[in-house]
Structure formats: structure tokens, C-alpha cells
Design a protein around this motif. Structure first.
Motif, mmCIF file in Angstrom:
data_model
loop_
_atom_site.group_PDB
_atom_site.id
_atom_site.type_symbol
_atom_site.label_atom_id
_atom_site.label_comp_id
_atom_site.label_asym_id
_atom_site.label_seq_id
_atom_site.Cartn_x
_atom_site.Cartn_y
_atom_site.Cartn_z
ATOM 1 N N ASN A 1 0.833 -1.211 0.000
ATOM 2 C CA ASN A 1 0.000 0.000 0.000
ATOM 3 C C ASN A 1 0.866 1.258 0.000
ATOM 4 O OD1 ASN A 1 -2.272 -1.621 0.080
ATOM 5 N ND2 ASN A 1 -2.610 -1.355 2.271
ATOM 6 N N GLU A 2 1.993 1.208 0.701
ATOM 7 C CA GLU A 2 2.870 2.375 0.795
ATOM 8 C C GLU A 2 3.806 2.525 -0.402
ATOM 9 O OE1 GLU A 2 6.141 4.398 3.838
ATOM 10 O OE2 GLU A 2 4.923 2.705 4.532
ATOM 11 N N PHE A 3 4.365 1.409 -0.900
ATOM 12 C CA PHE A 3 5.400 1.469 -1.935
ATOM 13 C C PHE A 3 4.984 0.851 -3.271
ATOM 14 C CE2 PHE A 3 7.622 1.414 2.177
ATOM 15 C CZ PHE A 3 8.280 2.635 2.093
ATOM 16 N N GLY A 4 3.742 0.411 -3.361
ATOM 17 C CA GLY A 4 3.273 -0.210 -4.596
ATOM 18 C C GLY A 4 3.652 -1.679 -4.665
ATOM 19 N N GLY A 5 3.167 -2.352 -5.692
ATOM 20 C CA GLY A 5 3.502 -3.749 -5.910
ATOM 21 C C GLY A 5 2.370 -4.694 -5.569
ATOM 22 N N ASN A 6 2.621 -5.960 -5.822
ATOM 23 C CA ASN A 6 1.638 -7.026 -5.600
ATOM 24 C C ASN A 6 2.145 -7.990 -4.542
ATOM 25 O OD1 ASN A 6 -0.045 -6.143 -7.789
ATOM 26 N ND2 ASN A 6 1.479 -7.040 -9.169
ATOM 27 N N VAL A 7 1.252 -8.409 -3.660
ATOM 28 C CA VAL A 7 1.595 -9.369 -2.610
ATOM 29 C C VAL A 7 1.451 -10.781 -3.164
ATOM 30 C CG1 VAL A 7 0.999 -10.240 -0.317
ATOM 31 C CG2 VAL A 7 0.870 -7.777 -0.795
ATOM 32 N N LEU A 8 2.500 -11.583 -2.967
ATOM 33 C CA LEU A 8 2.525 -12.955 -3.478
ATOM 34 C C LEU A 8 2.990 -13.914 -2.395
ATOM 35 C CD1 LEU A 8 4.521 -12.203 -6.764
ATOM 36 C CD2 LEU A 8 2.045 -12.506 -6.578
ATOM 37 N N SER A 9 2.455 -15.118 -2.425
ATOM 38 C CA SER A 9 2.984 -16.182 -1.571
ATOM 39 C C SER A 9 4.243 -16.734 -2.243
ATOM 40 C CB SER A 9 1.955 -17.295 -1.397
ATOM 41 O OG SER A 9 1.759 -17.971 -2.625
ATOM 42 N N PHE A 10 4.989 -17.553 -1.526
ATOM 43 C CA PHE A 10 6.197 -18.166 -2.078
ATOM 44 C C PHE A 10 5.882 -18.924 -3.369
ATOM 45 C CE2 PHE A 10 9.042 -21.805 -2.451
ATOM 46 C CZ PHE A 10 10.294 -21.186 -2.408
ATOM 47 N N GLU A 11 4.801 -19.697 -3.362
ATOM 48 C CA GLU A 11 4.445 -20.527 -4.515
ATOM 49 C C GLU A 11 4.060 -19.703 -5.746
ATOM 50 O OE1 GLU A 11 2.929 -20.967 -1.465
ATOM 51 O OE2 GLU A 11 4.193 -22.639 -0.830
ATOM 52 N N GLU A 12 3.637 -18.465 -5.523
ATOM 53 C CA GLU A 12 3.206 -17.614 -6.630
ATOM 54 C C GLU A 12 4.359 -16.907 -7.337
ATOM 55 O OE1 GLU A 12 -1.231 -16.130 -5.457
ATOM 56 O OE2 GLU A 12 0.401 -15.422 -4.147
ATOM 57 N N VAL A 13 5.544 -16.927 -6.751
ATOM 58 C CA VAL A 13 6.694 -16.266 -7.375
ATOM 59 C C VAL A 13 7.218 -17.168 -8.485
ATOM 60 C CG1 VAL A 13 9.032 -15.376 -7.019
ATOM 61 C CG2 VAL A 13 7.300 -15.072 -5.236
ATOM 62 N N THR A 14 7.312 -16.620 -9.696
ATOM 63 C CA THR A 14 7.815 -17.352 -10.862
ATOM 64 C C THR A 14 8.938 -16.547 -11.505
ATOM 65 O OG1 THR A 14 6.308 -16.250 -12.387
ATOM 66 C CG2 THR A 14 5.495 -18.262 -11.307
ATOM 67 N N LEU A 15 9.596 -17.149 -12.482
ATOM 68 C CA LEU A 15 10.630 -16.408 -13.220
ATOM 69 C C LEU A 15 10.043 -15.176 -13.899
ATOM 70 C CD1 LEU A 15 12.772 -19.325 -14.704
ATOM 71 C CD2 LEU A 15 13.453 -17.701 -12.926
ATOM 72 N N ALA A 16 8.785 -15.257 -14.357
ATOM 73 C CA ALA A 16 8.132 -14.111 -14.973
ATOM 74 C C ALA A 16 7.960 -12.969 -13.978
ATOM 75 C CB ALA A 16 6.779 -14.519 -15.552
ATOM 76 N N THR A 17 7.741 -13.295 -12.706
ATOM 77 C CA THR A 17 7.623 -12.288 -11.655
ATOM 78 C C THR A 17 8.905 -11.471 -11.541
ATOM 79 O OG1 THR A 17 6.218 -13.808 -10.383
ATOM 80 C CG2 THR A 17 7.145 -11.931 -9.186
ATOM 81 N N LEU A 18 10.034 -12.096 -11.804
ATOM 82 C CA LEU A 18 11.334 -11.461 -11.617
ATOM 83 C C LEU A 18 11.736 -10.555 -12.768
ATOM 84 C CD1 LEU A 18 13.229 -14.607 -10.297
ATOM 85 C CD2 LEU A 18 11.955 -12.883 -8.972
ATOM 86 N N MET A 19 11.004 -10.602 -13.886
ATOM 87 C CA MET A 19 11.353 -9.815 -15.060
ATOM 88 C C MET A 19 10.943 -8.367 -14.898
ATOM 89 S SD MET A 19 12.876 -11.880 -16.845
ATOM 90 C CE MET A 19 13.130 -13.597 -16.887
#
Length: 170
Positions: A152-170
Motif C-alpha cells: 500500500n505504501e510502496f506499490g507492488g503485488n503481494v505474493l505467496s512463495f508458490e506464486e513467485v515465478t521467473l516471470a515475476t522477476l522480469m
């Protein structure tokens, strides 16, 4: 004859119990204690000096690696580099423990090694305005509510460990 059959049945049940316990132990996750990040430590992925950068760091242990064997934990200058390494198929299946800083308890510019948490239980914020080594990184938190407050303060999307993919890192 009855005694032989009874003994065979008991031996079979004992063997079955041992196999069951062995399989359960093989599937259980090993949690290693975090290793302190030292001034001379380099990122396992990119080779940069870890302590020269802000933001959460990561550590992981691979199967069969112990201090007794003279091998050390793999340390990373950012959660992004840690995930980049971990998400490669040949690495993913060989990792026992993954640790990240809990940024709800640690300052962004100097994460405290006393606040490493199990990354598999952590919550991550991807796409925030906060940066780490080489730019974008994933802020890590032990509680989803802290991750949401950060987002809420710095932007972005909240993800669980399982939701993080290589596409998330791009």
C-alpha cells in the motif's frame, strides 16, 4: 507353522513401518539455521558484495551440503537473485532450506540477520518502488498483513512463495 506365519507377519509389518518412516523423513523439509552475512560475502548468483546493497537478502541450503563437509550456505545479494537461482529446475529440487529477511522487523538499508525467516512461509511484494541490488527486488515478510501494508505504501503485488515465478522477476 503358525509361529512361522506369525513371525513373518510381524517382520513384514516392521519393515512396512520402517519404509513408511523413511519416506516421511525424506519428504520433510530440513530447516537450517541462518548464517550471518559477512562483509566479504559475495552473491552466489552474480558475485557482487552482498552488504553493499539495501533490501532483503536470501540464503539457501542444498541437499547434502553441510558445514562438516566444508561447504557453505549459498548467500544472495537480493531476494530476486535468490529466486532466479532457486527457480531453475536443477536447483529447485535440490534445496532443503530457503531463508529471507523479514522486512517488517529490519531496516531496508541494513537488513538484520537476526530476522531471517523461512521463505516458503513468507509473503513477498513484487513491483514496489523500493530497490535492492541491481534494481527491482522482492520485499519479504513473515505476515501477509505486513506485506500488504508495504505494498500500500510502496506499490507492488503481494505474493505467496508458490506464486513467485521467473516471470515475476522480469
Amino acid at each position: 507353522m503358525k509361529n512361522t506365519l506369525r513371525k513373518s507377519l510381524i517382520l513384514f509389518l516392521c519393515a512396512l513401518t520402517l519404509i513408511s518412516c523413511s519416506e516421511r523423513n525424506a519428504n520433510e523439509q530440513t530447516i537450517h539455521q541462518a548464517a550471518a552475512i559477512e562483509a566479504a560475502d559475495e552473491c552466489h548468483l552474480c558475485g557482487m558484495m552482498i552488504m553493499e546493497f539495501p533490501g532483503p537478502k536470501g540464503e539457501l541450503f542444498k541437499k547434502g551440503i553441510t558445514e562438516a563437509e566444508g561447504k557453505k550456505v549459498h548467500k544472495f545479494c537480493s531476494t530476486r537473485d535468490m529466486f532466479s537461482f532457486y527457480l531453475e529446475p536443477e536447483n529447485k529440487r535440490n534445496v532443503t532450506t530457503i531463508l529471507v529477511h523479514d522486512m517488517s522487523k529490519s531496516p531496508w538499508n541494513a537488513p538484520n540477520d537476526e530476522y531471517f525467516i523461512d521463505a516458503r512461509k513468507a509473503w513477498f511484494v513484487a513491483g514496489s518502488s523500493k530497490t535492492g541490488a541491481m534494481g527491482a527486488t522482492l520485499a519479504s515478510f513473515s505476515m501477509q498483513s505486513d506485506a500488504q501494508e508495504f505494498a500500500n505504501e510502496f506499490g507492488g503485488n503481494v505474493l505467496s512463495f508458490e506464486e513467485v515465478t521467473l516471470a515475476t522477476l522480469m
